[in-house]
Design a protein around this motif. Structure first.
Motif, PDB file in Angstrom:
ATOM      1  N   ASP A  14       0.833  -1.208   0.000  1.00 10.47           N
ATOM      2  CA  ASP A  14       0.000   0.000   0.000  1.00 10.47           C
ATOM      3  C   ASP A  14       0.869   1.260   0.000  1.00 10.47           C
ATOM      4  O   ASP A  14       0.560   2.240  -0.678  1.00 10.47           O
ATOM      5  CB  ASP A  14      -0.940   0.010   1.202  1.00 10.47           C
ATOM      6  CG  ASP A  14      -2.060  -1.018   1.083  1.00 10.47           C
ATOM      7  OD1 ASP A  14      -2.291  -1.529  -0.037  1.00 10.47           O
ATOM      8  OD2 ASP A  14      -2.699  -1.319   2.113  1.00 10.47           O
ATOM      9  N   SER A  17       2.245   1.765  -3.506  1.00  8.37           N
ATOM     10  CA  SER A  17       1.205   2.316  -4.395  1.00  8.37           C
ATOM     11  C   SER A  17       0.979   3.797  -4.121  1.00  8.37           C
ATOM     12  O   SER A  17       0.855   4.605  -5.043  1.00  8.37           O
ATOM     13  CB  SER A  17      -0.114   1.564  -4.204  1.00  8.37           C
ATOM     14  OG  SER A  17      -0.009   0.253  -4.653  1.00  8.37           O
ATOM     15  N   ARG A  18       0.917   4.144  -2.851  1.00  6.10           N
ATOM     16  CA  ARG A  18       0.692   5.543  -2.468  1.00  6.10           C
ATOM     17  C   ARG A  18       1.838   6.427  -2.944  1.00  6.10           C
ATOM     18  O   ARG A  18       1.624   7.504  -3.519  1.00  6.10           O
ATOM     19  CB  ARG A  18       0.527   5.652  -0.947  1.00  6.10           C
ATOM     20  CG  ARG A  18       0.369   7.080  -0.446  1.00  6.10           C
ATOM     21  CD  ARG A  18       0.216   7.153   1.067  1.00  6.10           C
ATOM     22  NE  ARG A  18       1.182   6.382   1.820  1.00  6.10           N
ATOM     23  CZ  ARG A  18       2.460   6.722   2.013  1.00  6.10           C
ATOM     24  NH1 ARG A  18       2.948   7.839   1.475  1.00  6.10           N
ATOM     25  NH2 ARG A  18       3.259   5.962   2.741  1.00  6.10           N
ATOM     26  N   ALA A  21       1.748   7.049  -6.662  1.00  9.71           N
ATOM     27  CA  ALA A  21       0.742   8.055  -7.017  1.00  9.71           C
ATOM     28  C   ALA A  21       1.189   9.460  -6.603  1.00  9.71           C
ATOM     29  O   ALA A  21       1.064  10.411  -7.381  1.00  9.71           O
ATOM     30  CB  ALA A  21      -0.594   7.709  -6.361  1.00  9.71           C
ATOM     31  N   GLN A  27      -1.225   5.424 -11.204  1.00 11.45           N
ATOM     32  CA  GLN A  27      -1.831   4.377 -10.394  1.00 11.45           C
ATOM     33  C   GLN A  27      -1.200   3.046 -10.788  1.00 11.45           C
ATOM     34  O   GLN A  27      -0.850   2.839 -11.940  1.00 11.45           O
ATOM     35  CB  GLN A  27      -3.346   4.322 -10.629  1.00 11.45           C
ATOM     36  CG  GLN A  27      -4.068   5.615 -10.311  1.00 11.45           C
ATOM     37  CD  GLN A  27      -3.913   6.025  -8.859  1.00 11.45           C
ATOM     38  OE1 GLN A  27      -4.088   5.223  -7.951  1.00 11.45           O
ATOM     39  NE2 GLN A  27      -3.563   7.283  -8.634  1.00 11.45           N
ATOM     40  N   GLY A  28      -1.077   2.174  -9.841  1.00  8.09           N
ATOM     41  CA  GLY A  28      -0.535   0.859 -10.142  1.00  8.09           C
ATOM     42  C   GLY A  28      -0.415   0.050  -8.876  1.00  8.09           C
ATOM     43  O   GLY A  28      -0.485   0.588  -7.768  1.00  8.09           O
ATOM     44  N   ARG A  29      -0.273  -1.228  -9.063  1.00  7.71           N
ATOM     45  CA  ARG A  29      -0.078  -2.117  -7.922  1.00  7.71           C
ATOM     46  C   ARG A  29       1.322  -2.701  -8.035  1.00  7.71           C
ATOM     47  O   ARG A  29       1.540  -3.674  -8.756  1.00  7.71           O
ATOM     48  CB  ARG A  29      -1.130  -3.226  -7.912  1.00  7.71           C
ATOM     49  CG  ARG A  29      -1.114  -4.039  -6.654  1.00  7.71           C
ATOM     50  CD  ARG A  29      -1.570  -3.188  -5.485  1.00  7.71           C
ATOM     51  NE  ARG A  29      -1.312  -3.895  -4.231  1.00  7.71           N
ATOM     52  CZ  ARG A  29      -1.252  -3.308  -3.071  1.00  7.71           C
ATOM     53  NH1 ARG A  29      -1.435  -2.017  -2.974  1.00  7.71           N
ATOM     54  NH2 ARG A  29      -1.013  -3.998  -1.993  1.00  7.71           N
TER      55      ARG A  29
END
Length: 107
Positions: A14, A17-18, A21, A27-29
């Protein structure tokens, strides 16, 4: 190489990802690659390394990113060698490169 800290009750994924961004506007994982105990300048800490394939336009936040560009792995290796990087980022990159290419994602 995007970096940042993991927040309270936030997973490494998480946080990755944050930061992606916040710093690059995408955005992406990110995929977890490795975690290691880094010496750190003040005290040791766990550093998690992730990778992600970005397929959308990058919109770097100038308050977060000093420079960005697309580099091949050899170009990035040379860039990390000659430019000012914090030792933790150098160590993370060295460990990343040492991984077997079969365990790393391919774009």
């Amino acid at each position: 190489m995007v970096g940042g800290a993991v927040g309270v009750a936030e997973s490494y994924g998480d946080a990755a990802s944050r930061e992606l961004a916040e710093e690059l506007g995408v955005q992406g994982r990110p995929r977890f690659v490795l975690k290691f105990l880094c010496a750190g300048a003040i005290s040791p800490y766990w550093l998690g390394l992730h990778e992600v394939v970005v397929t959308e336009p990058v919109r770097p936040d100038p308050s977060e990113i000093a420079w960005y560009g697309w580099l091949t792995e050899p170009e990035l290796t040379e860039f990390v060698r000659r430019e000012a990087f914090v030792p933790d980022a150098r160590e993370a990159f060295t460990r990343y490169r040492a991984l077997s290419r079969t365990t790393r994602s391919r774009p």
